[in-house]
Design an enzyme around this catalytic site. Structure first.
Site, short mmCIF file in Angstrom:
data_model
loop_
_atom_site.label_atom_id
_atom_site.label_comp_id
_atom_site.label_asym_id
_atom_site.label_seq_id
_atom_site.Cartn_x
_atom_site.Cartn_y
_atom_site.Cartn_z
N ASP A 8 0.84 -1.20 0.00
CA ASP A 8 0.00 0.00 0.00
C ASP A 8 0.87 1.25 0.00
O ASP A 8 2.07 1.20 0.32
CB ASP A 8 -0.92 0.01 1.23
CG ASP A 8 -2.20 0.78 0.98
OD1 ASP A 8 -2.34 1.40 -0.09
OD2 ASP A 8 -3.09 0.77 1.85
N GLY A 9 0.27 2.37 -0.38
CA GLY A 9 0.96 3.65 -0.39
C GLY A 9 0.09 4.72 0.23
O GLY A 9 -1.13 4.56 0.37
N HIS A 121 -9.51 0.13 3.29
CA HIS A 121 -10.21 0.65 4.47
C HIS A 121 -11.51 -0.11 4.76
O HIS A 121 -12.52 0.47 5.13
CB HIS A 121 -10.52 2.14 4.29
CG HIS A 121 -9.34 2.95 3.85
ND1 HIS A 121 -8.21 3.11 4.64
CD2 HIS A 121 -9.08 3.61 2.68
CE1 HIS A 121 -7.33 3.86 3.99
NE2 HIS A 121 -7.83 4.16 2.79
#
Length: 360
Positions: A8-9, A121
Site C-alpha cells: 500500500d501507499g 479501508h
C-alpha cells in the site's frame, strides 16, 4: 510455498509527504517514503520493494494483496503495450511514473506472482497493516521525524534492506533523515478521469486472475461525461500552505472540489481521483449506465474528457456530514443536469454518489 503480502501507499496532500509499505506479518514488513510524492508512487514502490526483498527466494510464489486498480493494471495489463510503444500511452503521451514501472518490469522477470484486489479501508487485516505503516511514514516526513522502516524480509540482501532503489527522480530515499519538502516539478499520476471514454464494469469475481494477469472489458463513454479529477498541487495542499486564508465553509469546499473534478488535468490523475472518490462511490450516468468506483477510475484512465463549466443550482446540507450539490454542467458536447452527494470521510470530503441527465 506462497508468500502472501499486502502492499500500500499513502500521500498527505497527494502530492505531499508520502509513504509506502508491504506487510506479511509483524515480524516481516518494510516501509519507506519521501518528503514529497504521490499516492501512486507509494503504491508502486511498495510492490517494487516487495519483489526486490523476495528476490532471493524466486522459487516461491507471491500473492500480492493490493487496493489499487491502477497498480494492478499497470503491471498486469498495460506495461507490455507501453513497452512496445517506447513507454508511451495510446495517445502518444509519456507514461507517468515510468522509472518505477521500468524497475518493476525488471524485478518481475522470472517471478511467479498473482495480484488480488482488496477493498481499501474495509477491515482487511493485511491491507490495514500495510496502510497504517505507509501512512506512518508519510506522517513522519510531514513532522520531520525519522520513519520506521521495519524488519524487512528474512534473508534479504543488505542492499535491499539499506536503500530504496527505483525511486522517482527527485525523491529522497527512506533511509535518509526526513527533510522539508522542497519545490519540484509536479509529478501527476497516470490514471484517469470521469469522462466520455468509457469502460464496462468488471463482473464480480473477474477482477483478478490467478496467473498474474488482470483483464477489464471496454465499453462506451463514462457517466460524468466531462473532464477530470486530479490536479497538482491539489486543493488540500493549497489550503494547507495558505494558512492565513479564511477557511472555506463546508459547502464552498465541496463546490471547489466539484469544480476541480471537472478539470481534464485533474481527472487524468488517478491518485487524485482515489482521494476524491469515496470507497463506496457509485454513479448513474446520463446514458443510464451504473458505475462503481473502480470501473469509473478505469474508464477515466484513457479519456479525461473536455473542459467543463459548472453552473450551481443549489448546495444543500443534508446532515452534518453530507452535502448535496445540484448543478448544470456546460461542455462543448452539450449541457447536462447533475447531482452529487459529498460525504465527510475521516475528515475529508469525498464524492459518494453522482447522477447526470443530458439536457436536450
Amino acid at each position: 510455498m506462497t508468500i502472501i503480502a499486502a502492499a500500500d501507499g499513502s500521500a498527505l496532500g497527494n502530492p505531499g509527504p508520502a509513504g509506502w509499505a508491504w506487510y506479511v506479518d509483524d515480524s516481516c514488513w518494510r516501509a519507506g517514503g519521501w518528503p514529497h510524492g504521490t499516492n501512486n508512487q507509494g503504491e508502486l514502490m511498495a510492490v517494487l520493494d516487495l519483489f526486490r526483498s523476495t528476490a532471493h527466494v524466486p522459487e516461491q510464489d507471491l500473492l500480492i494483496l493490493c487496493d489499487s486498480q491502477y497498480v494492478i493494471n499497470c503491471i498486469t495489463k498495460w506495461m507490455p503495450g507501453w513497452k512496445r510503444k517506447g513507454w508511451r500511452k495510446a495517445d502518444g503521451k509519456a507514461v507517468l511514473n515510468v522509472d518505477l514501472l521500468k524497475d518493476i518490469d525488471q524485478a518481475i522477470t522470472g517471478r511467479k506472482y498473482t495480484f488480488e484486489w482488496v477493498k481499501g479501508h474495509a477491515g482487511h487485516d493485511l491491507n490495514e497493516a500495510a496502510d497504517e505503516r505507509a501512512r506512518a511514514v508519510a506522517v513522519a516526513y510531514q513532522q520531520g521525524v525519522a520513519p520506521r522502516s521495519g524488519p524487512g524480509f528474512p534473508g534479504a540482501s543488505a542492499g535491499v534492506r539499506g536503500e530504496l532503489g527505483g525511486r522517482p527522480a527527485g525523491l529522497q530515499s527512506h533511509g535518509a533523515q526526513p527533510q522539508e519538502a522542497r519545490p519540484q516539478e509536479a509529478q501527476p499520476q497516470a490514471l484517469a478521469s470521469l469522462a466520455q471514454g468509457t469502460r464496462q464494469q468488471a463482473p464480480a469475481g473477474d477482477q483478478q486472475s490467478r496467473t498474474g494477469r488482470t483483464s477489464w472489458p471496454h465499453s462506451e463513454p463514462t457517466l460524468f461525461g466531462e473532464s477530470g479529477i486530479f490536479g497538482q498541487p491539489d486543493l488540500f495542499s493549497e489550503l494547507d500552505e495558505q494558512t492565513s486564508v479564511v477557511p472555506l465553509s463546508a459547502e464552498d469546499t465541496v463546490l471547489a472540489l466539484e469544480r476541480e473534478m471537472l478539470r481534464p488535468e485533474v481527472r487524468a490523475d488517478i491518485g487524485r481521483i482515489g482521494v476524491l472518490l469515496h470507497p463506496d462511490f457509485a454513479e448513474i450516468g446520463s446514458s443510464g449506465r451504473f458505475w462503481t468506483r473502480d470501473a469509473m477510475m478505469m474508464a477515466l484512465e484513457e479519456d479525461p474528457g473536455e473542459p467543463t463549466e459548472l453552473e450551481l443550482l443549489s448546495a444543500d446540507r443534508l446532515n452534518e456530514d453530507t452535502i448535496l450539490l445540484n448543478y448544470r454542467s456546460l461542455a462543448p458536447a452539450g449541457a447536462a443536469l447533475r447531482s452529487s452527494v459529498w460525504m465527510l470521510d475521516r475528515g475529508q470530503w469525498r464524492l459518494r454518489f453522482h447522477q447526470g441527465t443530458s439536457e436536450q
